[in-house]
Structure formats: C-alpha cells, structure tokens
Design a protein around this motif. Structure first.
Motif, PDB file in Angstrom:
ATOM      1  N   SER A 123       0.831  -1.209   0.000  1.00  0.00           N
ATOM      2  CA  SER A 123       0.000   0.000   0.000  1.00  0.00           C
ATOM      3  C   SER A 123       0.861   1.252   0.000  1.00  0.00           C
ATOM      4  CB  SER A 123      -0.925   0.006   1.228  1.00  0.00           C
ATOM      5  OG  SER A 123      -1.794  -1.113   1.214  1.00  0.00           O
ATOM      6  N   GLU A 124       2.180   1.070  -0.166  1.00  0.00           N
ATOM      7  CA  GLU A 124       3.123   2.194  -0.155  1.00  0.00           C
ATOM      8  C   GLU A 124       3.163   2.837  -1.539  1.00  0.00           C
ATOM      9  OE1 GLU A 124       4.796   3.314   2.543  1.00  0.00           O
ATOM     10  OE2 GLU A 124       3.749   1.824   3.765  1.00  0.00           O
ATOM     11  N   THR A 125       2.112   3.593  -1.862  1.00  0.00           N
ATOM     12  CA  THR A 125       2.027   4.265  -3.161  1.00  0.00           C
ATOM     13  C   THR A 125       1.745   5.742  -2.938  1.00  0.00           C
ATOM     14  OG1 THR A 125      -0.345   3.811  -3.345  1.00  0.00           O
ATOM     15  CG2 THR A 125       1.161   2.165  -4.260  1.00  0.00           C
ATOM     16  N   ASP A 126       1.852   6.529  -4.001  1.00  0.00           N
ATOM     17  CA  ASP A 126       1.589   7.967  -3.887  1.00  0.00           C
ATOM     18  C   ASP A 126       1.117   8.508  -5.226  1.00  0.00           C
ATOM     19  OD1 ASP A 126       3.926   8.341  -5.474  1.00  0.00           O
ATOM     20  OD2 ASP A 126       5.169   8.268  -3.659  1.00  0.00           O
ATOM     21  N   CYS A 127       0.922   9.824  -5.295  1.00  0.00           N
ATOM     22  CA  CYS A 127       0.384  10.434  -6.510  1.00  0.00           C
ATOM     23  C   CYS A 127       1.296  10.263  -7.717  1.00  0.00           C
ATOM     24  CB  CYS A 127       0.090  11.914  -6.262  1.00  0.00           C
ATOM     25  SG  CYS A 127       1.523  12.891  -5.764  1.00  0.00           S
ATOM     26  N   ALA A 128       2.581  10.032  -7.467  1.00  0.00           N
ATOM     27  CA  ALA A 128       3.498   9.809  -8.597  1.00  0.00           C
ATOM     28  C   ALA A 128       3.105   8.550  -9.362  1.00  0.00           C
ATOM     29  CB  ALA A 128       4.931   9.710  -8.096  1.00  0.00           C
ATOM     30  N   ASP A 129       2.627   7.540  -8.648  1.00  0.00           N
ATOM     31  CA  ASP A 129       2.201   6.314  -9.319  1.00  0.00           C
ATOM     32  C   ASP A 129       1.000   6.568 -10.215  1.00  0.00           C
ATOM     33  OD1 ASP A 129       4.105   4.427  -8.231  1.00  0.00           O
ATOM     34  OD2 ASP A 129       3.082   4.672  -6.307  1.00  0.00           O
ATOM     35  N   ASP A 130       0.084   7.446  -9.773  1.00  0.00           N
ATOM     36  CA  ASP A 130      -1.076   7.779 -10.596  1.00  0.00           C
ATOM     37  C   ASP A 130      -0.664   8.397 -11.926  1.00  0.00           C
ATOM     38  OD1 ASP A 130      -2.911   6.865  -8.735  1.00  0.00           O
ATOM     39  OD2 ASP A 130      -3.162   8.812  -7.793  1.00  0.00           O
ATOM     40  N   ARG A 131       0.413   9.146 -11.906  1.00  0.00           N
ATOM     41  CA  ARG A 131       0.909   9.774 -13.142  1.00  0.00           C
ATOM     42  C   ARG A 131       1.761   8.811 -13.959  1.00  0.00           C
ATOM     43  NH1 ARG A 131       2.114  13.874  -9.376  1.00  0.00           N
ATOM     44  NH2 ARG A 131       4.333  13.367  -9.542  1.00  0.00           N
ATOM     45  N   ASN A 132       2.618   8.061 -13.268  1.00  0.00           N
ATOM     46  CA  ASN A 132       3.634   7.288 -13.978  1.00  0.00           C
ATOM     47  C   ASN A 132       3.096   6.056 -14.692  1.00  0.00           C
ATOM     48  OD1 ASN A 132       5.765   9.005 -13.381  1.00  0.00           O
ATOM     49  ND2 ASN A 132       6.224   7.970 -11.444  1.00  0.00           N
ATOM     50  N   PHE A 133       2.223   5.290 -14.048  1.00  0.00           N
ATOM     51  CA  PHE A 133       1.756   4.059 -14.690  1.00  0.00           C
ATOM     52  C   PHE A 133       1.078   4.330 -16.035  1.00  0.00           C
ATOM     53  CE2 PHE A 133       2.664   1.926 -10.698  1.00  0.00           C
ATOM     54  CZ  PHE A 133       2.953   0.620 -11.103  1.00  0.00           C
ATOM     55  N   PRO A 134       0.145   5.299 -16.131  1.00  0.00           N
ATOM     56  CA  PRO A 134      -0.436   5.594 -17.443  1.00  0.00           C
ATOM     57  C   PRO A 134       0.608   6.117 -18.438  1.00  0.00           C
ATOM     58  CG  PRO A 134      -1.821   6.457 -15.690  1.00  0.00           C
ATOM     59  CD  PRO A 134      -0.532   6.046 -15.056  1.00  0.00           C
ATOM     60  N   ARG A 135       1.547   6.928 -17.940  1.00  0.00           N
ATOM     61  CA  ARG A 135       2.577   7.465 -18.835  1.00  0.00           C
ATOM     62  C   ARG A 135       3.444   6.350 -19.401  1.00  0.00           C
ATOM     63  NH1 ARG A 135       7.773   8.691 -17.981  1.00  0.00           N
ATOM     64  NH2 ARG A 135       7.589   8.641 -15.705  1.00  0.00           N
ATOM     65  N   TRP A 136       3.795   5.372 -18.581  1.00  0.00           N
ATOM     66  CA  TRP A 136       4.619   4.264 -19.067  1.00  0.00           C
ATOM     67  C   TRP A 136       3.906   3.513 -20.187  1.00  0.00           C
ATOM     68  CZ3 TRP A 136       5.557   2.571 -13.340  1.00  0.00           C
ATOM     69  CH2 TRP A 136       6.484   3.439 -12.750  1.00  0.00           C
ATOM     70  N   ARG A 137       2.602   3.321 -20.017  1.00  0.00           N
ATOM     71  CA  ARG A 137       1.866   2.635 -21.085  1.00  0.00           C
ATOM     72  C   ARG A 137       1.878   3.468 -22.361  1.00  0.00           C
ATOM     73  NH1 ARG A 137      -2.680   2.948 -24.114  1.00  0.00           N
ATOM     74  NH2 ARG A 137      -3.606   0.962 -24.684  1.00  0.00           N
ATOM     75  N   ASN A 138       1.635   4.762 -22.228  1.00  0.00           N
ATOM     76  CA  ASN A 138       1.611   5.629 -23.408  1.00  0.00           C
ATOM     77  C   ASN A 138       2.972   5.674 -24.088  1.00  0.00           C
ATOM     78  OD1 ASN A 138      -1.077   6.229 -22.963  1.00  0.00           O
ATOM     79  ND2 ASN A 138      -0.647   8.092 -21.803  1.00  0.00           N
ATOM     80  N   TRP A 139       4.038   5.781 -23.306  1.00  0.00           N
ATOM     81  CA  TRP A 139       5.369   5.819 -23.885  1.00  0.00           C
ATOM     82  C   TRP A 139       5.710   4.493 -24.562  1.00  0.00           C
ATOM     83  CZ3 TRP A 139       9.655   8.870 -20.836  1.00  0.00           C
ATOM     84  CH2 TRP A 139       9.277  10.212 -20.759  1.00  0.00           C
ATOM     85  N   ALA A 140       5.307   3.386 -23.959  1.00  0.00           N
ATOM     86  CA  ALA A 140       5.630   2.077 -24.522  1.00  0.00           C
ATOM     87  C   ALA A 140       4.958   1.861 -25.875  1.00  0.00           C
ATOM     88  CB  ALA A 140       5.220   0.975 -23.554  1.00  0.00           C
ATOM     89  N   SER A 141       3.796   2.481 -26.065  1.00  0.00           N
ATOM     90  CA  SER A 141       3.063   2.311 -27.324  1.00  0.00           C
ATOM     91  C   SER A 141       3.208   3.510 -28.250  1.00  0.00           C
ATOM     92  CB  SER A 141       1.577   2.066 -27.022  1.00  0.00           C
ATOM     93  OG  SER A 141       1.023   3.146 -26.289  1.00  0.00           O
ATOM     94  N   SER A 142       4.132   4.432 -27.943  1.00  0.00           N
ATOM     95  CA  SER A 142       4.265   5.676 -28.703  1.00  0.00           C
ATOM     96  C   SER A 142       4.975   5.503 -30.043  1.00  0.00           C
ATOM     97  CB  SER A 142       5.037   6.711 -27.871  1.00  0.00           C
ATOM     98  OG  SER A 142       6.390   6.292 -27.687  1.00  0.00           O
ATOM     99  N   GLY A 143       5.696   4.393 -30.194  1.00  0.00           N
ATOM    100  CA  GLY A 143       6.510   4.219 -31.395  1.00  0.00           C
ATOM    101  C   GLY A 143       7.880   4.847 -31.277  1.00  0.00           C
ATOM    102  N   ASP A 144       8.128   5.545 -30.180  1.00  0.00           N
ATOM    103  CA  ASP A 144       9.426   6.161 -29.908  1.00  0.00           C
ATOM    104  C   ASP A 144      10.258   5.162 -29.091  1.00  0.00           C
ATOM    105  OD1 ASP A 144      11.541   7.610 -28.617  1.00  0.00           O
ATOM    106  OD2 ASP A 144      10.464   9.480 -29.002  1.00  0.00           O
TER     107      ASP A 144
END
Length: 294
Positions: A123-144
């Motif tokens: 349960s050791e999570t914070d607001c950074a996780d809310d931002r980072n997990f979606p961003r990682w998915r977007n970056w992984a599928s960005s083609g970059d």
C-alpha cells in the motif's frame, strides 16, 4: 463465494488478447479491469496498480482483493481469474516476461515465492504512481524507441522499490509481513530466459539452454530452479501452453496443429501438459470457452 457483481459489465475473454499468445513480450495496460469468464494463465509476472475502485481475484491457492492505492505482483503462470470489479475501478500495470523480471535486484527468495503461487502486496504508493503508470503505457506504445525503453526501465525500478518498503505476502489465504533482504541478481538466469524466449517453439533442451548462457547443464538446471522454484523444462512448457491457449480460443486449427505450432512434439504430450494446467483436455477447453461466449 458469490460470483461477480458485474455480470452485465465488461467481460474479458482469456485468450482473446496477445497476452497469452505472445508470452515473451512485455505488455503495459491502463483500463477498467473487466471480469473474466474463466481462469487463464500467461508466462509473465503481472504487476497491477489499483488506481481507483477495487477488484477480486481468485488465484490458484488464495483469493485476493485489491483496493485503490495498492500494488500487487504475482506470477501469471498460475491460473487466475478476476471475478469482481467495481463499477468505478481503474487499474494500470504490466505483464513482465521473466527475461525482464530477472533484470531486477530483488530479494533472492521473492522469485521462488511468486512462482510458487504467492502474491506480493503493498500500500506504499503515492500520486506519482497515478501519473507514472499511465505514462509508461503511453510511452511504450508511442513508437518512440527511447521512450519505450525508458518506460520499461522506470517500471522495473518501481517494482524494485516495492521491496525496499513494507509489503505483504499473500498465499493460501494467509498474509504475513516480509522483512527486507539482500539481493542476488543472476546474469545466468537472465541469459537462459532470453534464449528460451527466442526459441521456445523449437526443439530445445536443457543442454541447449545452458550452452546459450555459458553454463554447465547441471549447474544451469539447479540455478534456474533455485531462482524460480520450477525447472527449465516446466518454464518452456508453460510458454508453449500459453501460446496454445490463445490458439485454441482464436482459431479453428486442429488440436494436432495447435500442438505442433506451440512447440509440442506430439498430441499426447500436449494433451498431458494442457490437462495438468487447465484440468481438462484442450478439446474440452475450446468447447467450453466457445459455449460461454455464445
């Protein structure tokens, strides 16, 4: 135990995605988690971050409720099924092939515990996780390629951090707090997983796998078993079964063709291995799943 409260909601049909069909690829996700018609398995470690709402998993040896603000880690090679998902639920995460999993510096006992059916929960999570997990998915599928590589590296570091803070081990309906432990990464295991990922559909054995990692076969077998809690051949078989599961769902090939295209040398060997994980022969699995879809 009651079945899902969302029988009219979104449904996930195991085998209908590339998770099972391509078990050596890393998959990111960020979506509403749909319930599942039946248990499935895939040869990756699954990372789930519950951003909102809650879900209920039935694992091979225990049940797990995941609430908003929690991250769990479990071995997808154990049959598992999501039976409840709240209307407002939203989760993000990834499916990590073992070649990525063993790049991380985790406590030595963790991998064997995961392969044995335990779930790691924090349960050791914070607001950074809310931002980072979606961003990682977007970056992984960005083609970059640079962004995709960065997303993977950041995710692996985040999972490593999970074991530097308080976490819980859930297994067979029991929970216990874990102590921090020293790490012991093995380049040999990573090399074996890398070779298996590229060759599991071919005729390979422990000698081939050990040679690719520059190890003596007996040492390679012992090292892999100590690190994962399973044998090299069991892991190869699981990759093949994961692919076969998707083929049975998505195609009309004969059982013989599915067996051969999944790397099995015979229908009898395929039937025996499939029955051990699914509890039924592949022909019955295909029939039951398609009946459920109808």
């Amino acid at each position: 135990m009651a079945e899902s409260k969302m029988v009219d909601g979104a449904i996930c049909q195991p085998g209908a995605t590339s998770i099972e069909g391509m078990p050596t690829r890393l998959h990111f996700f960020h979506a509403h988690p749909p319930i599942m018609l039946r248990a499935h398995w895939h040869a990756q470690v699954e990372v789930n971050y519950m951003m909102r709402g809650s879900v209920h998993y039935r694992m091979a040896g225990h049940d797990l409720r995941l609430h908003a603000g929690q991250i769990c880690l479990f071995w997808g090679g154990q049959p598992h099924r999501m039976v409840e998902s709240s209307d407002d639920s939203l989760y993000a995460g990834a499916h990590l092939p073992l070649v990525h999993f063993f790049r991380m510096r985790l406590p030595p006992a963790i991998s064997a515990m995961l392969m044995g059916g335990a779930t790691m929960l924090t349960s050791e999570t914070d607001c950074a996780d809310d931002r980072n997990f979606p961003r990682w998915r977007n970056w992984a599928s960005s083609g970059d390629e640079a962004k995709a590589r960065h997303a993977v590296e950041e995710l692996l570091l985040r999972v490593e951090r999970m074991f530097m803070e308080p976490y819980t081990i859930v297994s067979s309906g029991k929970e216990c707090k874990a102590e921090n432990a020293s790490t012991s990464p093995s380049l040999g295991v990573e090399r074996m997983c890398d070779f298996i990922a590229g060759n599991y559909l071919e005729e390979i054995d422990t000698i081939d796998i050990a040679a690719a990692a520059g190890l003596h076969p007996k040492y390679a077998m012992n090292l892999f078993r100590r690190s994962t809690g399973m044998t090299l051949i069991k892991y190869v078989t699981l990759l093949r079964l994961s692919r076969a599961q998707a083929m049975l769902m998505n195609g009309d090939d004969s059982i013989l063709q599915v067996a051969l295209d999944s790397g099995f040398g015979s229908v009898s060997a395929f039937n025996k291995a499939f029955r051990q994980i699914a509890g039924m022969p592949p022909s019955d699995f295909r029939r039951d799943v398609r009946a459920a879809i109808r």
